[in-house]
Design a protein around this motif. Structure first.
Motif, PDB file in Angstrom:
ATOM      1  N   THR C 286       0.752  -1.239   0.163  1.00 25.96           N
ATOM      2  CA  THR C 286      -0.124  -0.125   0.117  1.00 25.96           C
ATOM      3  C   THR C 286       0.992   1.136  -0.043  1.00 25.96           C
ATOM      4  OG1 THR C 286      -0.055  -0.228   2.503  1.00 25.96           O
ATOM      5  CG2 THR C 286      -1.919  -1.256   1.167  1.00 25.96           C
ATOM      6  N   LEU C 287       2.071   1.164   0.261  1.00 28.88           N
ATOM      7  CA  LEU C 287       3.153   2.290   0.208  1.00 28.88           C
ATOM      8  C   LEU C 287       2.601   3.273   0.940  1.00 28.88           C
ATOM      9  CD1 LEU C 287       3.427   2.559  -3.724  1.00 28.88           C
ATOM     10  CD2 LEU C 287       4.819   1.110  -2.210  1.00 28.88           C
ATOM     11  N   GLY C 288       2.388   2.702   2.370  1.00 29.23           N
ATOM     12  CA  GLY C 288       2.020   3.811   3.323  1.00 29.23           C
ATOM     13  C   GLY C 288       0.560   4.069   3.516  1.00 29.23           C
ATOM     14  N   TRP C 289      -0.286   3.687   2.605  1.00 31.50           N
ATOM     15  CA  TRP C 289      -1.689   3.651   2.850  1.00 31.50           C
ATOM     16  C   TRP C 289      -2.119   2.456   3.528  1.00 31.50           C
ATOM     17  CZ3 TRP C 289      -4.264   6.242  -2.186  1.00 31.50           C
ATOM     18  CH2 TRP C 289      -3.884   7.553  -2.235  1.00 31.50           C
ATOM     19  N   ASP C 290      -1.562   2.059   4.741  1.00 29.94           N
ATOM     20  CA  ASP C 290      -1.855   0.805   5.270  1.00 29.94           C
ATOM     21  C   ASP C 290      -3.547   0.653   5.619  1.00 29.94           C
ATOM     22  OD1 ASP C 290       0.528  -0.203   5.191  1.00 29.94           O
ATOM     23  OD2 ASP C 290       1.189   0.337   7.078  1.00 29.94           O
ATOM     24  N   HIS C 291      -3.941   2.133   5.824  1.00 36.72           N
ATOM     25  CA  HIS C 291      -5.204   2.105   6.295  1.00 36.72           C
ATOM     26  C   HIS C 291      -6.296   1.736   5.446  1.00 36.72           C
ATOM     27  CE1 HIS C 291      -4.384   5.890   4.195  1.00 36.72           C
ATOM     28  NE2 HIS C 291      -5.606   5.988   3.869  1.00 36.72           N
TER      29      HIS C 291
END
Lengths: 228, 692, 301
Positions: C286-291
């Motif tokens: 997610t490249l940082g968009w884990d949410h």
């Protein structure tokens, strides 16, 4: 052949700081063939040094010469003047030549004018490419004449990494992917089985792993050397 | 190693790089009877180095000015450019050089000590004078005895002035005499003095070089008529400006060059109609093709394949000549052996007949001497030693050789001098006539790649104008035209030479050669027969292992240094300019000189090395300007591109050491003079701007 | 059949479609934010979480430490290991270290060249390649290593680790055959699961899966979130073996900025739905968009 590239001028000049009388010595071997360290280039470098001498108040006296090879004792006899007549010799040979000559003339500093870059071949006029790494354990039979050690930027032994891209290496799009080349050639020749075989981790002892390398040819070597 | 391989050690032992050119001769030189070093003097002329050029010419050819006018130029016939486009106009270039320098402009190399034996030379023609010159140079004391009041032989006494003005002959004579050759004119040996008298007077040898002074006349009916003229006597009278009555309808018998001269002189003397009649057809005629052509242009008809039978005289006037058909001139063995058809006889009207069917020797000189004729009535003579039956008496020139041209007579005279030297110095007379190997014809594949150029056309007066007087009708080239023509020379055999000890077999020469000449086996081999001497490989070789045969590689550097040293206090701008198409005068920098710019014109820009460019800065140049030809004006293919790369590289090397790369500029405009001037002007202005 | 070594292995054996996630350790020791993210969005949603090992050759905190911290927070790590920075001695040492810390899943990678990263002057090692690294794990599991003792006999380990060994492949490479051959070698060398490079072309992926059917290892399709059209274009230009179809780029550029994330999630879901029939799981990057992970998984079903 051993490919050499001339060092940046300022770096050379820095190393010459303590000296006045300088011989720029070309090498008639690989350095000539790759058009970087022959007599012509020695002449040009000598000229550059003389040109810079005045403005930088260096008082350099620079001459040039060239011998057949700097990595063999006997050719040193062809020097027009003994290196002992100079404060230092700026060698345009590869690292081998520089060291070999300074061993021959321990009283004269031999300074490198070149960076020794790789073992390569001329692929076009003015273009040389790396072909061999000198790993000491040639695998070209398996890879059909294309070396994965020298021509894969990661020296991988079992195939391309995920960085292979349209036949080019992830390091630079100017660089062929060595494994792509190997694959293409093996596929073309119906020899992909050679690729399929797992290669065990490379024995780097024959490269640099076991330290300084030496070769002794028993049939040629003098008695003492053999025992040593 | 091969026998012909060259090493740097050998080269170091040479006195100059030009010595290498002696290893093989170009065909022009080989074909020249005196073996003048054509390639060298043409190259010097190409560089506008006129005096050096005339010195090279005169080194072998004493009659340089005469030959510049009338030589049959075998050099041109042998010129390798024949297989590319047209030969270099060598004779015309030589003519310019010789007459531009005149006698004082050529160096006189007098023997340091001229104290050897006295030698009498009989006849001041090209053979005798050449022999005398050689002897003088060797330290002998030659004295030439000449029956005419002037020296020069046929050149001065028979060749018409429109072909060869007397002052031109005098250039050569004066130069020869300056070497310590003594001359006595108006003295006929055999009449005023005998050979024995000469030997008794202390001449230790005598050389007969009297040539062929008498004309042959056919003993046919009517040939004793006073209007039947012998050609030599006729031409000599004209040569000495004696009044000669020419008829209105002249028929010259003969088809050689002398016949053409006689016919053309007749036209100029005002004859209404002049015709020539000869045994040979147009192709067989011995006259040079251009002589016959020019005669025709001047309105002279040539009647071929007719042999005179009778000169028909009526009322003491010549009315006509009857002539039979010639069925053949030469037999199967190509020997002169004419056959006639006596049933086919025509008559040709005329009131004057000039016999120009060959000359013969006048043996008057043997009177009261021991010199003998053989049973065929010719001088007893040994061609190997040049000796007559009398060991002290030698002979040379046309009296003992087949008839030929001036240059051939010179060659034989030089050979005679050698014989005399050997004899007088007590050696066996053994003349070595061997010559170095000659480079072959240009290979068709190479010829194809040579850039074609147009041979100069010599400015010539129209026949209608020229036939009215004895003025020279073929004009001397202008200096720039002569140099441009000289630059067409391909420098055969003066190309690249590999120093095998330095060669690293790197293949660069093979890769950069625009003519595909170098081959690399163990080392590079550059076939001198094929090499075009462009110099690209010389400048690119990383080992400095290729040298030009005839070009001193350090000359440019030293000349630059000298010029800049002399320019102390001025702006120091050096320009290396492609001399190939640049105007000649620029070569010596006289007319087109731009003050403040030291100009050097190079025969081939491709030889300009990166180190030459750096060297100019080392020599103190503020600015260096490279003026090359654009691609469409190159002497050699690919030169402009090469030079551009080298200039860029040199700029990089300069920038690296803190010298503004802008101080090295390149212009690709050497195709015409004005552009060169403009470029140099511009460069000068820019420098002035930066300096101020 | 042997006991599964890890939960991940067990998940595959259960036959259900497996999701994994990925975190990039920080440059520095402030690990809390990334651990929090993992705890918040990944712990409950995925079977295991990859911990990258100096991704793109950029120096960061080591993957072994972060893996251990995940483990401590009840999240199963997949310890990524590259051959770039360590020779065979260091690699084997770190494998033993991981084993001793209870880290089971190891993903063997060649690693990006140092030239790509923030220390281009570093000496690249690549003593072993990914195949060699898998072999090293097998060696250790068998109680020995690559070396020999003084007598020339294989070394004996005192305490033997167990790993669930993974590897990577690029299914949509321009030249796929060498990828397959190398994958075959990896599996032969001991690889037990595969995570792929990003895939955007379900057709090509299905074809690829058909060609590796014989390997009988679980394959997780790589899903990299396309955050916007610019990123998609960048991937096409710069990421080897990745081709984002124009359709996705169009959809991302057509949509209003505030709805872009939604479209991103949709695309991921769509891709997984199209490919789940032919593979065993999906690895979500997610490249940082884990949410977004929970929503992607929702969209995938």
């Amino acid at each position: 052949m051993i490919i050499t590239e001339r060092k940046p001028f300022d770096e050379i000049l820095e190393t010459l700081k303590p000296y006045t009388k300088v011989l720029v010595l070309g090498c008639g071997g690989c350095a000539t063939v790759c058009l970087t360290g022959g007599e012509k280039q020695a002449e040009e470098l000598a000229s550059q040094l003389r040109l810079v001498s005045g403005p930088k108040k260096l008082d350099l006296q620079v001459e040039f010469d060239s011998i057949t090879r700097q990595c063999d004792r006997e050719f040193a006899e062809n020097l027009k003047q003994s290196p002992d007549n100079y404060d230092c010799v700026l060698s345009m040979a590869c690292g081998v030549g520089v060291q070999f000559m300074s061993q021959l003339y321990p009283d004269v500093p031999f300074l490198p004018a070149m960076n020794t870059t790789f073992y390569g071949a001329g692929v076009a006029l003015g273009v040389w490419e790396e072909y061999c790494h000198g790993c000491g354990d040639c695998v070209l039979a398996l890879t059909d004449g294309i070396c994965p050690v020298a021509r894969c930027s990661k020296s991988l032994v079992n195939g391309p990494c995920g960085g292979t891209n349209d036949g080019k290496c992830e390091v630079s799009s100017d660089m062929d992917c060595g494994w792509y080349l190997i694959y293409k050639r093996l596929a073309e020749k119906g020899k992909l089985d050679q690729f399929r075989k797992i290669q065990p981790p490379k024995d780097w002892r024959k490269d640099r792993g076991a330290g300084v390398r030496r070769m002794i040819l028993k049939e040629m070597v003098e008695e003492e050397e053999c025992q040593a | 190693m091969r026998d012909c391989d060259l090493t740097s050690r050998e080269v170091a032992s040479l006195s100059s790089a030009t010595d290498l050119m002696e290893r093989e001769w170009a065909p022009c030189r080989n074909g020249c009877p005196v073996h003048a070093d054509v390639r060298t003097y043409i190259e010097l002329a190409a560089q506008g180095r006129w005096q050096e050029s005339i010195d090279v010419i005169r080194g072998r050819l004493p009659f340089a000015a005469v030959c510049g006018r009338i030589c049959h130029h075998p050099c041109e016939a042998n010129c390798r450019r024949n297989d590319v486009d047209d030969p270099i106009a060598i004779r015309e270039v030589k003519r310019f050089v010789a007459e531009f320098c005149r006698s004082k402009g050529a160096t006189v190399n007098k023997a340091a000590l001229q104290d050897k034996a006295r030698v009498a030379v009989i006849g001041a023609g090209p053979a005798g004078m050449s022999a005398a010159l050689e002897l003088a140079k060797l330290g002998y004391r030659p004295k030439v005895f000449e029956k005419f009041p002037v020296a020069g032989g046929i050149s001065a006494t028979a060749i018409p002035k429109y072909r060869l003005p007397r002052d031109v002959v005098q250039i050569d004579v004066d130069w020869i005499l300056a070497h310590g050759v003594e001359m006595q004119t108006n003295i006929e040996v055999g009449k005023d003095k005998t050979i024995d008298d000469l030997l008794a007077e202390g001449f230790e040898a005598a050389l007969i070089a009297t040539g062929l002074a008498k004309s042959n006349v056919l003993p046919i009916p009517g040939s004793d008529h006073k209007r039947v003229l012998a050609v030599m006597e006729f031409l000599t009278k004209v040569a000495f400006d004696e009044k000669v009555h020419i008829g209105n309808d002249v028929l010259v018998i003969g088809g050689g060059n002398v016949a053409c001269d006689a016919a053309r002189v007749s036209v100029r003397l005002g004859a209404e109609r002049v015709r020539m009649m000869c045994l040979e057809n147009k192709e067989e005629m011995p006259a040079w093709e251009w002589e016959a052509r020019e005669a025709r242009e001047e309105g002279i008809d040539i009647i071929h394949r007719r042999g005179p039978v009778e000169i028909v005289v009526e009322d003491e006037q010549i009315k006509k000549i009857t002539a039979r058909k010639v069925t053949r001139v030469f037999d199967e063995n190509e020997r002169f052996n004419p056959q006639y058809d006596d049933t086919d006889v025509t008559s040709v009207g005329c009131d004057t007949v000039i016999f120009a069917i060959g000359q013969m020797a006048d043996y008057g000189f043997i009177a009261n001497s021991n010199v003998k004729l053989d049973n065929r009535g010719r001088l007893e003579f040994n061609p190997a030693t040049h000796q007559t039956n009398e060991p002290k008496v030698f002979a040379c020139g046309e009296i003992v050789t087949p008839p030929g041209s001036v240059v051939e007579a010179c060659a034989n005279g030089q050979r005679g001098a050698k014989a005399i030297d050997m004899y007088l110095s007590g050696r066996k007379i053994d003349i070595d006539d061997s010559l170095p190997p000659v480079i072959d014809k240009i290979a068709p594949g190479t010829a194809e790649k040579v850039i074609k150029t147009k041979r100069v056309s010599v400015p010539t007066e129209q026949p209608e104008k020229r036939k009215k007087n004895f003025d020279v009708f073929e004009h001397t080239l202008e200096a720039d035209v002569a140099a441009c023509e000289a630059r067409r020379c391909m420098n055969c055999g003066a190309g690249a030479e590999v120093l095998v000890d330095k060669c690293a077999a790197c293949l660069t020469c093979l890769r950069v050669c625009p003519f595909d000449i170098p081959k690399v086996t163990d080392v590079a081999r550059i076939d001198s027969t094929l090499c075009q001497a462009c110099g690209i490989c010389i400048a690119e070789c990383p080992a400095n292992a290729i040298i030009p045969r005839g070009w001193d590689k350090d000359r440019l550097k030293s000349a630059t240094t000298e010029a800049l040293y002399a320019a102390d206090g001025e702006l120091k701008i050096v320009a290396y300019i492609c001399g190939h198409r640049a105007p000649t005068v620029a070569w010596r920098g006289e007319d087109h000189r731009i003050a403040g710019v030291k100009q050097f014109y190079l025969p081939s820009m491709a030889r300009l090395k990166v180190s030459d460019l750096l060297g100019a800065f080392e020599a103190g140049a503020d600015d260096v300007v490279v003026v090359a030809c654009a691609e469409d004006a190159e002497r050699y293919p690919q030169t402009a591109a090469r030079i551009r790369k080298r200039v860029n590289q040199a700029c990089d090397l300069l920038s690296e050491i803190g010298i503004d790369g802008q101080r090295l500029k390149m212009f690709e405009v050497a195709g015409d003079a004005d552009s060169i001037r403009t470029a140099l002007d511009q460069a000068l202005k820019e420098v002035e701007k930066t300096v101020s | 059949m042997n006991e599964p070594v890890s939960n991940l292995q067990q998940a595959f054996e259960s036959g259900r479609f497996v999701f994994t996630g990925e975190i990039g350790p920080p440059k520095g020791i402030n690990v809390e934010p990334c651990l929090q993210e993992a705890k918040k969005y990944l712990k409950a949603t995925v079977a295991a979480v990859n911990v990258t090992d100096g991704q793109t050759a950029v120096m960061r905190i080591g993957s072994i430490a972060v893996s251990k911290m995940l483990l401590d927070r009840g999240i199963e790590p997949i310890f990524q290991m590259t051959c770039r920075d360590r020779n065979r001695i260091a690699l084997q040492m770190d494998l033993l270290s991981a084993g001793s810390l209870g880290i089971k899943n190891v993903l063997a990678l060649t690693g990006d060249h140092v030239a790509m990263g923030d220390h281009p002057e570093a000496k690249p090692v690549f003593d072993l390649d990914s195949v060699g690294l898998l072999q090293a794990m097998v060696k250790l599991e068998s109680g020995t290593d690559f070396g020999k003792d003084m007598k020339g006999n294989p070394n004996q380990l005192d305490g033997i680790p167990k790993f669930f060994k993974g590897c990577c492949v690029t299914p949509c490479a321009d030249e796929v055959e060498p990828q397959i051959i190398k994958l075959e070698k990896k599996v032969e060398a001991g690889a037990q699961f595969v995570q792929t490079q990003a895939v955007y072309d379900p057709g090509a992926f299905e074809e690829f899966m058909r060609r590796i059917e014989h390997l009988k290892v679980p394959v997780m399709v790589g899903i990299v979130m396309l955050k916007n059209a610019g990123m998609a274009k960048y991937m096409n230009r710069c990421v080897p073996g990745v081709r984002v179809p124009d359709e996705f780029i169009q959809r991302l550029s057509d949509v209003a900025k505030e709805d872009r994330q939604k479209v991103s999630i949709e695309i991921c879901g769509e891709l997984i739905r199209k490919m789940k029939h032919c593979c065993q799981g999906a690895h979500l990057m997610t490249l940082g968009w884990d949410h977004c992970v929970p929503e992607i998984i929702k969209a995938a079903t």
